[in-house]
Design an enzyme around this catalytic site. Structure first.
Site, PDB file in Angstrom:
ATOM      1  N   TYR A  40      33.727  56.083  15.040  1.00 45.18           N
ATOM      2  CA  TYR A  40      33.925  55.630  16.413  1.00 45.18           C
ATOM      3  C   TYR A  40      34.194  54.136  16.420  1.00 45.18           C
ATOM      4  CZ  TYR A  40      29.024  54.270  15.802  1.00 45.18           C
ATOM      5  OH  TYR A  40      27.856  53.737  15.317  1.00 45.18           O
ATOM      6  N   SER A  94      19.211  46.414  12.784  1.00 44.36           N
ATOM      7  CA  SER A  94      20.257  47.271  12.215  1.00 44.36           C
ATOM      8  C   SER A  94      21.173  47.878  13.267  1.00 44.36           C
ATOM      9  CB  SER A  94      19.633  48.387  11.373  1.00 44.36           C
ATOM     10  OG  SER A  94      18.802  49.213  12.165  1.00 44.36           O
ATOM     11  N   GLY A  95      20.909  47.619  14.530  1.00 39.06           N
ATOM     12  CA  GLY A  95      21.869  48.000  15.547  1.00 39.06           C
ATOM     13  C   GLY A  95      21.434  49.072  16.507  1.00 39.06           C
ATOM     14  N   HIS A 112      21.787  51.062  25.878  1.00 37.66           N
ATOM     15  CA  HIS A 112      23.059  50.551  26.405  1.00 37.66           C
ATOM     16  C   HIS A 112      23.769  51.585  27.276  1.00 37.66           C
ATOM     17  CE1 HIS A 112      25.490  53.029  23.690  1.00 37.66           C
ATOM     18  NE2 HIS A 112      24.703  52.639  22.689  1.00 37.66           N
ATOM     19  N   HIS A 157      24.446  58.195  18.036  1.00 39.13           N
ATOM     20  CA  HIS A 157      24.234  57.910  16.613  1.00 39.13           C
ATOM     21  C   HIS A 157      22.954  57.092  16.398  1.00 39.13           C
ATOM     22  CE1 HIS A 157      28.536  59.008  16.493  1.00 39.13           C
ATOM     23  NE2 HIS A 157      28.239  59.435  15.269  1.00 39.13           N
ATOM     24  N   CYS A 188      21.284  55.173  19.114  1.00 38.88           N
ATOM     25  CA  CYS A 188      20.949  54.351  20.268  1.00 38.88           C
ATOM     26  C   CYS A 188      20.490  55.221  21.431  1.00 38.88           C
ATOM     27  CB  CYS A 188      22.156  53.526  20.697  1.00 38.88           C
ATOM     28  SG  CYS A 188      22.598  52.209  19.536  1.00 38.88           S
TER      29      CYS A 188
END
Length: 421
Positions: free
Chosen positions: A310, A323-324, A328, A344, A346
């Site tokens: 993506y 790490s992200g 959101h 994935h 989040c």
């Protein structure tokens, strides 16, 4: 934290000799010492390192005060303080012949010692002396940088102390901890925890109080920490807290419930990580907020061009791991919000809900994920997972309350990996 005397290790002896002047011994019967009598100055002869008394003492050596043998008197009390009025811990022998410091002296400091004595017949004596310590050759300085930046934070924000030199020895670690003072109004119980040889975190037993003022400072300046290592000057830190904001994401029900000071203020349908990318369970501290982030699958190891790849523009992104992992806006998965986990890793929600969450929380607020198939949040390796340790486990990482054993974070924290969705 209390202003207790600094704990240090005794090395060898620098002599500060108090020679007691011999006096007459009482001859039978009782001895009376009326208040009008002039006090017996049993501490009239004082030598500080040299006969002149002007030489600076070596701070690498403890201060020692002794009573002259055969003089028929003893030391009853010694009080030593530095220029700031802080007491220096010491120990008096049972027979009153010797007093010595049980902590090293500071380098380049000014001290005052008040020596009280007593002659064999009970006559009192008192002497006040001052002395200075020198600065050792080849001195290395330990400086402390406190974090985060000054400002207003949530009640979960830990205090960070980064050291300019690695500290491995447990005694040295304990000396460092005692010299790093954290105070809050209202007051709470708290402790330091060593992540590795150069980084400590401080948190209270429970979360910080609402609308608290927190100060962190170092009192290590001039204090010996290790071999030729002395504390240097360090800038203090002041933080304040706001309301207690806790967002609880239930991955099984696909809803996030947000609480302010214990009261529910919103319930938001969400989607979390799908199988193979399940969101981490546990308590996470908000690290920061980014209005816009470009999220790519390659940043979390997904090869470009595959079915899982993506490349998306993401808005209202609230970061909770290095790490992200974010909370959101995810308008592309709106049909799954409140119904299925398709991300994935989040936590995704509608743009309107993400904007509300973005505006409601601040760094230091808390996001707790429950009922996910993901791994547990690492306490230190990927953000601020400090609250995933119970109080006993947290204290074990202190050199004062536990072993102080280092907990080296994995490379993920150092790399600050790019985000995923």
């Amino acid at each position: 934290m209390s202003h207790s005397p600094r704990t240090r290790t005794v090395l060898s002896c620098t002599m500060l000799v108090v020679t007691l002047v011999a006096g007459a011994t009482a001859c039978g019967g009782t001895t009376d010492h009326p208040l009008s009598a002039a006090p017996y100055d049993a501490a009239s002869q004082v030598v500080l390192g040299t006969a002149s008394g002007r030489a600076k003492l070596d701070p690498d050596r403890p201060l020692e005060i002794t009573a002259k043998q055969g003089a028929g008197g003893r030391i009853t009390d010694v009080t030593a303080t530095d220029a700031a009025g802080r007491y220096v811990a010491g120990k008096l022998s049972a027979d009153g012949t010797r007093w010595h410091t049980t902590v090293p002296l500071a380098a380049g400091a000014h001290y005052t010692a008040r020596v009280s004595t007593e002659k064999a017949d009970g006559s009192p004596g008192r002497k006040v002396v001052t002395f200075d310590t020198g600065v050792p050759a080849k001195k290395r300085e330990l400086k402390v940088t406190f974090g985060p930046d000054e400002g207003k934070y949530g009640v979960g924000q830990p205090i960070i102390a980064e050291l300019s030199e690695p500290i491995e020895d447990k005694k040295a670690r304990a000396a460092v901890e005692r010299g790093l003072r954290v105070e809050s109004q209202p007051a709470v119980e708290g402790a330091w925890h060593w992540l590795n040889d150069e980084v400590l975190h401080y948190r209270p037993k429970e979360y910080w109080p609402v609308n608290a003022t927190i100060t962190a400072r170092s009192t290590l300046d001039g204090i010996k920490v290790g071999e030729r290592l002395w504390g240097g000057e360090s800038a203090p830190l002041k933080l304040t807290t706001g309301d207690r904001i806790v967002a609880v994401t239930d991955a099984s029900s696909h809803y996030m419930t947000v609480y302010r000071n214990g009261e529910e203020i919103n319930s938001i349908p969400v989607t979390t990580g799908k199988p193979g990318f399940s969101t981490r369970n546990g308590i996470k501290v908000v690290l920061g907020k980014e209005y816009f982030v470009r999220m790519r699958g390659t940043s979390i190891g997904i090869a470009a061009g595959t079915s899982e790849s993506y490349d998306l523009p993401v808005y209202y992104a609230t970061r909770v791991t290095w790490s992200g992992e974010y909370v959101h806006a995810a308008p592309w998965s709106l049909g799954s919000h409140g119904a299925a986990n398709v991300s994935h890793g989040c936590t995704g929600m509608s743009t309107g809900n993400a904007a509300w969450f973005y505006e409601t929380v601040r760094p230091g607020d808390l996001v707790k994920v429950i009922n996910s198939y993901g791994e547990e949040m690492d306490p230190f390796g990927n953000g601020y997972g400090d609250w995933n340790l119970d109080w006993k486990e947290w204290q074990e990482g202190s050199a004062v309350h536990g072993t102080g054993a280092p907990r080296t974070p994995p490379a993920a924290q150092q790399a600050r990996l790019r985000p995923g969705t």
